[in-house]
Enzyme design. Structure first.
Site, PDB file in Angstrom:
ATOM      1  N   HIS A 118       0.064   3.694 -10.481  1.00 16.32           N
ATOM      2  CA  HIS A 118      -0.912   4.074  -9.435  1.00 16.32           C
ATOM      3  C   HIS A 118      -0.203   4.839  -8.310  1.00 16.32           C
ATOM      4  O   HIS A 118      -0.150   4.384  -7.161  1.00 16.32           O
ATOM      5  CB  HIS A 118      -1.522   2.762  -8.914  1.00 16.32           C
ATOM      6  N   ARG A 169       0.847  -1.205   0.000  1.00 17.37           N
ATOM      7  CA  ARG A 169       0.000   0.000   0.000  1.00 17.37           C
ATOM      8  C   ARG A 169       0.882   1.255   0.000  1.00 17.37           C
ATOM      9  O   ARG A 169       1.485   1.608   1.007  1.00 17.37           O
ATOM     10  CB  ARG A 169      -0.887  -0.013   1.263  1.00 17.37           C
ATOM     11  N   ASP A 219     -12.811   9.059  -5.733  1.00 16.51           N
ATOM     12  CA  ASP A 219     -12.408   7.947  -6.611  1.00 16.51           C
ATOM     13  C   ASP A 219     -12.942   8.282  -8.009  1.00 16.51           C
ATOM     14  O   ASP A 219     -14.103   8.017  -8.321  1.00 16.51           O
ATOM     15  CB  ASP A 219     -12.994   6.627  -6.069  1.00 16.51           C
ATOM     16  N   GLU A 256      -3.043   8.968 -10.699  1.00 13.02           N
ATOM     17  CA  GLU A 256      -2.627   7.777 -11.445  1.00 13.02           C
ATOM     18  C   GLU A 256      -2.658   8.044 -12.952  1.00 13.02           C
ATOM     19  O   GLU A 256      -3.658   8.524 -13.472  1.00 13.02           O
ATOM     20  CB  GLU A 256      -3.572   6.618 -11.094  1.00 13.02           C
TER      21      GLU A 256
HETATM   22  O1  LIG Z   1      -6.953  -1.370  -2.786  1.00  8.91           O
HETATM   23  P1  LIG Z   1      -6.403  -1.421  -4.187  1.00  8.91           P
HETATM   24  O2  LIG Z   1      -6.770  -2.670  -4.931  1.00  8.91           O
HETATM   25  O3  LIG Z   1      -4.917  -1.179  -4.205  1.00  8.91           O
HETATM   26  O4  LIG Z   1      -7.085  -0.219  -4.971  1.00  8.91           O
HETATM   27  C1  LIG Z   1      -7.022   1.084  -4.511  1.00  8.91           C
HETATM   28  C2  LIG Z   1      -7.831   2.006  -5.417  1.00  8.91           C
HETATM   29  O5  LIG Z   1      -7.255   2.012  -6.699  1.00  8.91           O
HETATM   30  C3  LIG Z   1      -7.847   2.893  -7.673  1.00  8.91           C
HETATM   31  O6  LIG Z   1      -7.568   4.206  -7.367  1.00  8.91           O
HETATM   32  C4  LIG Z   1      -9.333   2.647  -7.824  1.00  8.91           C
HETATM   33  O7  LIG Z   1      -9.937   3.666  -8.613  1.00  8.91           O
HETATM   34  C5  LIG Z   1     -10.009   2.572  -6.474  1.00  8.91           C
HETATM   35  O8  LIG Z   1     -11.369   2.177  -6.666  1.00  8.91           O
HETATM   36  C6  LIG Z   1      -9.299   1.588  -5.562  1.00  8.91           C
HETATM   37  O9  LIG Z   1      -9.940   1.537  -4.325  1.00  8.91           O
END
Ligand SMILES: O=P(O)(O)OC[C@H]1O[C@H](O)[C@H](O)[C@@H](O)[C@@H]1O
Length: 279
Positions: free
Chosen positions: A157, A64, A200, A257
């Site tokens: 990301h 994360r 989001d 992202e």
């Molecule tokens: O928790 P993850 O799978 O790493 O995703 C984290 C985030 O990624 C992106 O930004 C998506 O748009 C979100 O909807 C998601 O919650």
């Protein structure tokens, strides 16, 4: 792969990390995920990336923070809902193909254990090229080795470190966006673009430069090869519910992202490059 003068490999929990320190910057890349964790240019020694205090380093779950590589899909898989969100390379161990010292810094090239996986048809060579210089340049190169066209989605990301989400502003986006927190409603990008709730959003626009203005501190982000910019902050309730984030972790991060969400076609024997530059 033998490290160069500016690189060393260390181990954290179950993960190998490549440390890079040259005359221009400091950076760290996790081989698990081909995942950049840190970038600090030496002209200001300011960390650009955010990593959760509670991030997992177990070489199983995605890390994360930093810059997860989402490929060959973004978000949930279109038809196979049992597959992991954001594809399968962020949970693979990547291999260093080369480390090269250049006049302007260090270039590291990595590839995942395999680019094949359930949910994606295609014969691909996937390579991540990271240039650690006064700025950080990340190039995710998808080469179609097959004899039929393929389509993929992806994202670099990036989680940016900020001092206070409630004080920060994102500059450079101005058109409409799709709001995942409101049933994908199409809404106008707010001017000024500030943050006071879970965010989001998929912005299908390609401005050359975005800037995170964190008070007087500015971080520029340049993108190419993308069709969207995704802006994400989980806010408080989601942070509390996530096992790899502290309850107030959302206050000091913002994801901007560089993404492909609409499907990028790649013809046989050609390479598509998704690029993000961080200054
Ligand atoms: O928790 P993850 O799978 O790493 O995703 C984290 C985030 O990624 C992106 O930004 C998506 O748009 C979100 O909807 C998601 O919650």
């Amino acid at each position: 792969m033998l490290p160069t003068d500016s690189t060393t490999i260390i181990t954290r929990d179950n993960i190998q990390l490549l440390h890079i320190e040259n005359a221009f910057a400091y950076a760290e890349i996790s081989l698990f995920g081909g995942h950049i964790l840190s970038f600090k240019p030496k002209h200001d020694h300011r960390e650009r990336l955010w990593v959760s205090q509670h991030a997992f380093f177990d070489a199983k779950k995605p890390i994360r923070g930093g810059i997860p590589v989402c490929w060959p899909w973004f978000g949930p898989h279109k038809s196979k809902t049992n597959l992991a969100a954001h594809g399968y390379v962020r949970t693979q161990t990547w291999q260093i193909i080369s480390c090269e010292e250049t006049r302007t810094g260090t270039t590291v090239t990595l590839k995942p254990h395999t680019s094949k996986g359930d949910g994606f048809e295609g014969d691909v060579q996937l390579v991540l090229v990271v240039h650690v210089e006064q700025q950080l340049t990340i190039q995710l190169c998808t080469t179609n080795l097959g004899d039929t066209p393929l389509t993929y989605n992806s994202a670099l990301h990036s989680y940016f470190a900020i001092s206070d989400i409630k004080q920060c502003e994102l500059l450079g986006l101005s058109k409409k966006y799709s709001d995942k927190t409101r049933g994908y409603q199409i809404l106008d990008t707010p001017q000024a673009y500030k943050f006071n709730e879970e965010t989001d959003r998929v912005h299908q626009e390609q401005p050359k430069t975005l800037t995170i203005a964190d008070g007087e501190i500015k971080t520029d982000i340049m993108s190419s090869g993308h069709d969207s910019i995704v802006v994400w902050n989980p806010w408080q309730e989601k942070s509390i519910s996530m096992g790899d984030m502290s309850d107030d972790g959302y206050l000091t991060m913002l994801c901007v992202e560089t993404a492909i969400t609409q499907g990028q076609d790649v013809a046989p024997n050609t390479t598509h490059v998704l690029q993000q530059i961080i200054q």
